[in-house]
Design a protein around this motif. Structure first.
Motif, PDB file in Angstrom:
ATOM      1  N   GLU A  74       0.784  -1.224   0.000  1.00  0.00           N
ATOM      2  CA  GLU A  74       0.000   0.000   0.000  1.00  0.00           C
ATOM      3  C   GLU A  74       0.820   1.280   0.000  1.00  0.00           C
ATOM      4  O   GLU A  74       0.499   2.240  -0.689  1.00  0.00           O
ATOM      5  N   LYS A 131      11.498  -2.005   2.699  1.00  0.00           N
ATOM      6  CA  LYS A 131      12.650  -1.122   2.978  1.00  0.00           C
ATOM      7  C   LYS A 131      12.693  -0.760   4.470  1.00  0.00           C
ATOM      8  O   LYS A 131      13.734  -0.852   5.121  1.00  0.00           O
ATOM      9  N   LYS A 159       1.498  -0.575   9.665  1.00  0.00           N
ATOM     10  CA  LYS A 159       0.396  -1.552   9.691  1.00  0.00           C
ATOM     11  C   LYS A 159       0.269  -2.288  11.018  1.00  0.00           C
ATOM     12  O   LYS A 159      -0.042  -3.484  11.069  1.00  0.00           O
TER      13      LYS A 159
HETATM   14  N1  LIG Z   1       8.311 -11.315  -1.724  1.00  0.00           N
HETATM   15  C1  LIG Z   1       7.952 -10.546  -2.749  1.00  0.00           C
HETATM   16  N2  LIG Z   1       7.430 -11.109  -3.864  1.00  0.00           N
HETATM   17  C2  LIG Z   1       7.062 -10.346  -4.907  1.00  0.00           C
HETATM   18  N3  LIG Z   1       7.165  -8.987  -4.930  1.00  0.00           N
HETATM   19  C3  LIG Z   1       7.667  -8.394  -3.861  1.00  0.00           C
HETATM   20  C4  LIG Z   1       8.099  -9.124  -2.720  1.00  0.00           C
HETATM   21  N4  LIG Z   1       8.592  -8.265  -1.821  1.00  0.00           N
HETATM   22  C5  LIG Z   1       8.463  -7.037  -2.352  1.00  0.00           C
HETATM   23  N5  LIG Z   1       7.912  -7.100  -3.584  1.00  0.00           N
HETATM   24  C6  LIG Z   1       7.652  -5.968  -4.475  1.00  0.00           C
HETATM   25  O1  LIG Z   1       8.313  -4.864  -3.921  1.00  0.00           O
HETATM   26  C7  LIG Z   1       7.418  -3.775  -3.751  1.00  0.00           C
HETATM   27  C8  LIG Z   1       7.863  -2.929  -2.602  1.00  0.00           C
HETATM   28  O2  LIG Z   1       7.627  -3.595  -1.390  1.00  0.00           O
HETATM   29  P1  LIG Z   1       7.472  -2.775  -0.055  1.00  0.00           P
HETATM   30  O3  LIG Z   1       7.078  -3.725   0.983  1.00  0.00           O
HETATM   31  O4  LIG Z   1       8.709  -1.989   0.156  1.00  0.00           O
HETATM   32  O5  LIG Z   1       6.310  -1.758  -0.350  1.00  0.00           O
HETATM   33  P2  LIG Z   1       4.800  -2.103  -0.691  1.00  0.00           P
HETATM   34  O6  LIG Z   1       4.526  -3.509  -0.368  1.00  0.00           O
HETATM   35  O7  LIG Z   1       4.544  -1.695  -2.100  1.00  0.00           O
HETATM   36  O8  LIG Z   1       4.000  -1.143   0.275  1.00  0.00           O
HETATM   37  P3  LIG Z   1       3.866  -1.270   1.881  1.00  0.00           P
HETATM   38  O9  LIG Z   1       4.535  -0.085   2.446  1.00  0.00           O
HETATM   39  O10 LIG Z   1       2.411  -1.264   2.094  1.00  0.00           O
HETATM   40  O11 LIG Z   1       4.542  -2.512   2.288  1.00  0.00           O
HETATM   41  C9  LIG Z   1       6.052  -4.424  -3.621  1.00  0.00           C
HETATM   42  O12 LIG Z   1       5.022  -3.528  -3.999  1.00  0.00           O
HETATM   43  C10 LIG Z   1       6.180  -5.600  -4.555  1.00  0.00           C
HETATM   44  O13 LIG Z   1       5.931  -5.185  -5.891  1.00  0.00           O
END
Ligand SMILES: Nc1ncnc2c1ncn2[C@@H]1O[C@H](COP(=O)(O)OP(=O)(O)OP(=O)(O)O)[C@@H](O)[C@H]1O
Ligand SMILES: [Mg+2]
Length: 430
Positions: free
Chosen positions: A107, A113, A315
């Motif tokens: 989201e 990160k 979250k």
């Molecule tokens: N295990 C995974 N498998 C597939 N894609 C992943 C995975 N981990 C991260 N990603 C990709 O990396 C992106 C960035 O992840 P991140 O957790 O940093 O932010 P987010 O999930 O987009 O938002 P949030 O802050 O809600 O976690 C994700 O949107 C996804 O596209």
């Protein structure tokens, strides 16, 4: 193999300023690990159709978490979800770059990160997306990125099979390696946070090889305390609360068959993932649960999914704004609505001991007393007997009768033998 490498670097602007402060976020370790699990689940949901085609109808998402506590402690999180596709790769590593679809568990563009930087100064992500014949690896060294003001990171790519799909995140040199007690809490909380996905079979989590499983508490079934002769009721009800303005909640509330000071309370969900009230941190506002010593505090539990509410970017809490009071008022009303008055029953019901529990405690006390009597009184008597020497006269044919003072029958086997045995051990001739 014809390898489509495609990406050489990822831009992490404004990396320096953000990455260096993420370490100070107020995460609990289980909510930090949950950021990785969220991503695995969302990736699996997004590519489920294709994954089932490749791996078969019975395949499911597996997230393996390994905590290695060697000299350089590290955490490895590995999944068999869809992998980070080329189309999302550049966005994935740029802080606060929000995903195109924000309706799921990805989201804010920060989770991976934030959590990785919170855990460790050096971390890497290795991933191969389903349908892409390449595996990409990118490594973050926060101190170096900050010192050299690095804006771009190199992506190391190697050939991979189209049908392979996985992501592996390695967090190295943990700032605070979780100790034994924390590890056990992490497992409990993760189980609690992902109970919906674990229950419906979407997800399997293995923590250091151990399969996590959510066990729901048993629900109290007994008559209403004011009408003890009436038939038993199962103290469970489904709830549907509408607060207006697009805010609502639905789920269930119930009374635990066995009260618990640590495990009762509500679990609040959003998009099937628990946000507030996991494991021993159940949501127990005083307005409904009373003080920590109330019966309701130990018996009332439930699961509620909230709709229309925002969450913190880590979250781990709802942003209630002004709405929590209205929510609690409505919830309390519903909980005590006829015919299943959960709050009234929670306060009025007294756990009566079962017949077996009664017997057990009676037997325990009697055994305890007998053991103590043996310890206190037997040694001098036996000592005297030893000094007196053997009786040479034969015993009388008919024994003298005497009045019965007390009689007790125990018809069940408890730990009588052990207790008596340990009492008799005090006595040297046994
Ligand atoms: N295990 C995974 N498998 C597939 N894609 C992943 C995975 N981990 C991260 N990603 C990709 O990396 C992106 C960035 O992840 P991140 O957790 O940093 O932010 P987010 O999930 O987009 O938002 P949030 O802050 O809600 O976690 C994700 O949107 C996804 O596209
Ligand atoms: Mg995320």
């Amino acid at each position: 193999m014809n390898t489509n490498i495609g990406i050489d670097t990822v831009n992490i602007r404004p990396g320096v300023s953000i990455l260096s402060v993420l370490r100070h976020l107020n995460y609990k370790p289980w909510f930090a690990i949950a950021e990785f699990v969220d991503n695995s689940i969302q990736s699996y949901i997004d590519s489920r159709e294709r994954l089932l085609q490749v791996d078969g109808d019975h395949s499911r998402l597996l997230v393996e978490i390994e905590l290695e506590s060697a000299s350089s402690p590290r955490i490895v999180i590995r999944d068999n979800a869809g992998g980070i596709a080329e189309s999302s790769y550049r966005r994935a590593f740029r802080p606060a770059e929000i995903p195109t679809d924000r309706s799921g568990l990805c989201e804010f563009g920060m989770g991976m990160k934030s959590a990785a930087c919170w855990f460790s100064p050096r971390w890497s992500v290795r991933s191969s997306a389903l349908g892409e014949n390449v595996e990409r690896l990118v490594s973050f060294e926060i101190e170096k990125i900050v010192q050299d003001n690095i804006q771009e990171l190199t992506v190391n790519s190697i050939p991979a099979y189209d049908e392979h799909h996985y992501t592996e995140i390695i967090l190295t040199d943990l700032y605070q390696p979780p100790q034994k007690k924390t590890v056990s809490k992490i497992k409990d909380h993760l189980t609690s946070i992902y109970r919906v996905f674990l229950r419906d079979g979407t997800l399997e989590i293995r923590f250091n090889g151990e399969l996590l499983e959510f066990i729901s508490p048993s629900v109290l079934t007994t008559p209403y305390y004011r009408t003890p002769e009436a038939p038993s009721i199962r103290w469970y009800k489904e709830l549907q609360l509408d607060l207006g303005c697009g805010l609502s909640a639905h789920g269930f509330a119930a009374l635990r068959a066995v009260g618990s000071t640590s495990e009762a309370g509500f679990a609040l969900f959003r998009r099937n993932r628990l946000i507030q009230g996991s494991a021993d941190e159940g949501y127990r506002p005083e307005y409904i649960f009373g003080k920590g010593n109330s019966f309701t505090y130990q018996r009332l539990f439930g699961e509620l999914t909230l709709e229309g509410f925002e969450v913190s970017h880590t979250k781990d809490g709802f942003r209630w704004e002004e709405n929590e009071e209205a929510f609690l008022q409505l919830l309390r009303e519903e909980l005590d609505r006829e015919p299943i008055r959960l709050l009234s029953q929670a306060e009025g019901h007294r756990a009566r001991k079962t017949a077996d529990e009664h017997k057990s405690s009676g037997v325990d006390q009697a055994t305890e007393r007998t053991a103590r009597a043996i310890e206190d009184r037997l040694p001098p008597v036996v000592e005297k007997q030893l000094q007196v020497g053997p009786e040479l006269q034969p015993p009388p044919e008919i024994l003298e009768t005497t009045e019965l003072i007390a009689k007790r029958d125990f018809d069940i086997e408890y730990n009588v033998p052990q207790k008596l045995d340990s009492a008799l051990r005090w006595f040297p001739i046994w």
